[in-house]
Every structure is written in C-alpha cells, then in structure tokens.
Write a protein that holds these residues in place. Sequence first.
Motif, short mmCIF file in Angstrom:
data_model
loop_
_atom_site.label_atom_id
_atom_site.label_comp_id
_atom_site.label_asym_id
_atom_site.label_seq_id
_atom_site.Cartn_x
_atom_site.Cartn_y
_atom_site.Cartn_z
N VAL A 3 0.83 -1.20 0.00
CA VAL A 3 0.00 0.00 0.00
C VAL A 3 0.87 1.25 0.00
N SER B 50 0.81 3.96 -3.05
CA SER B 50 0.48 5.38 -2.84
C SER B 50 1.60 6.29 -3.32
N ALA C 262 -3.40 6.66 2.66
CA ALA C 262 -2.47 5.57 2.94
C ALA C 262 -2.31 5.36 4.44
N ALA D 139 -5.24 3.60 5.69
CA ALA D 139 -5.20 2.19 5.28
C ALA D 139 -4.31 1.39 6.23
#
Length: 312
Positions: free
Chosen positions: A234, A238, A294, A297
């Motif tokens: 992730v 990003s 991000a 997340a």
Amino acid sequence: MLVVRVLGTLGILLVLSIIVFSMLHLAPGDIVKNLLGNRPSSPEAVAAIRAQYNLDQPLYMQYLIWLGNALTGDFGQSIRLQDSVSNVIGARLGITAALSGLAFVLALVVAIPLGVQSAVRSGSWIDRFATGVGIVGLSAPTFAVGLLLLYVFAFYLPIFPVYGSGDGGLDTLWHLVLPAITLALGLGAIILKLTRTAMLRELDSDYVTFGRARGLPDRQVHMIALRNAAIPIVTGASLVLTFLVGGTVLAETTFALPGLGTLLQGSVLFKDIAVVQALTLLVAVTIATIALLADLAYIFLDPRIRAKEGAQ
C-alpha cells in the motif's frame, strides 16, 4: 493527528505557492509579449495589459492579490486561453483523472498477482519473466514506450486510435487504452518489485513455516502472507501515484490528449502564472490526500496500529 496533518499540508501549500510564483517570474520571457505576439502595439496598450493582470504591481503585491483571491475560490483568469482558471482546469480534469485511474488500476491488477506468483515460485520461469518485465518497466522512458505502442498498435496494426480523446463514453475509454498502458508499465514495475520483495520476506517468516507444519493449504498460507505484506505494498502504491504527475505530461503529449499534463506544459512555456499556480496546488492537494488515505489504510490493515491509535 489528523488536525496536525491538515495544518502541515496547508503550510506546505503556502510555501509551495510562493516558490512557484517566484520561479515563474524569474523565468525568461515576458507575459505581455507572449500575449501580444508579433503584433505592433503602443506603450499605452502594453501598460493597459500590465494593469489588467496586475503586472504593474511589485512582486509581493501580485502574490498577495493572487492569494487573497485564491482563498475565496477565485484562481484568476488564464492569460493564454482567456478564460477562468476553474473552467480551463475543469474542462481537462476528466481526461487526466480517467487516464490516471485506468493506468493505476491496470498496474495493480497485473503487478500484484504477478509479484505474488514471482515470490511464491521464486527461481521459476514466472519469476524470471516478472523480473524481466520489471527491468523493462523501470528503465524504459514513458515517451519511448508510448511511441512504440503507437507504431505497433495504432500504425502497423491499426487496432487503437493514434491520437485524441474520442467523442466521449466508451470511445474516450478506447482512446485512453494505449496511454494507460504506457503509464501502467512504469507504475506496475515498481509495484511488482515491492510486492515480490514483501512477499519473499513474509514467506521466510516463522509463522509461515509453522502454518505449513500444521498442514495449512498453500493457498491459505499465501493469503496470510499477502495480508501481512499489504502495508509495504500500500505504501508503494500510494507513492507511485506521484509518478503519474510527471508521467501524464509525457503520455498526454505523446498521444495528443487534452488533459492537465499538456495544459501544464503549455502554461509553463507561456508563463500563464494563474494556471500553473492552480495546477501546482491541485497536484499538491492530491498527493497530500493520497498520503492521508495511505495512513488510514495502515490503521485498517495492521491491528497493532489500531490498538495504538485506540490507546491514544
């Protein structure tokens, strides 16, 4: 934490706007001459144009006037296109957003599964193929990939259109396929490498060995490893979105797409300060939003971070 991030972002936007505004004024060229071209003009006409766009004011006063208007949502008028900056950007935003979104989705759909399989079957032909794709994607310039795709799939094999954005709907999507693949190759190569590295690290962990010793199916073990590898993936996904900022300029120029990339290029060359300022802030806000998403997340993916946030 969220308030601190927002305040920090606002401070960065302020500093960035000052830097861009100053650099554009220091760049060679005269805005009035760019606007008038080779037409003969009287000193009165030149003075009227300079007064119309506040160019007769000191530099700091020009910036303060722009900043005051920007805080009310008025980003000024494009000197080159003779239209409001909001209208100019709004007319081109859809193409760039669609191109970036399609390229990012293609990169994720191809790179993550290929990176997982490359790690699971390390040393196999799949791993060697994925490594080759990653090397090509990282080393090949965007414009070179675009020209190659144009020659093969638009000229030699006339499957896709050569240039333009189409007439809307599915026709526009069809026109964006080659530009999206051009951008996705570089994005996907980075995500592929990150996915492979993260998965190899997780597959060498003790919990994977313990799970296999307990007789868990390989598919379940791989899913557990992929979940634990999700945070670096992730993070990488990003970060590579910022690659689209420069990549879209080259891709849109190569495929003659009327998006924000070509708008930024033309505005910088013309010294259209209002448009460049607005586009710079738009890109900065987009990057800050991606970074914030991000971080959110991470909280969703890692229970340890959720526990730490809850304790605070």
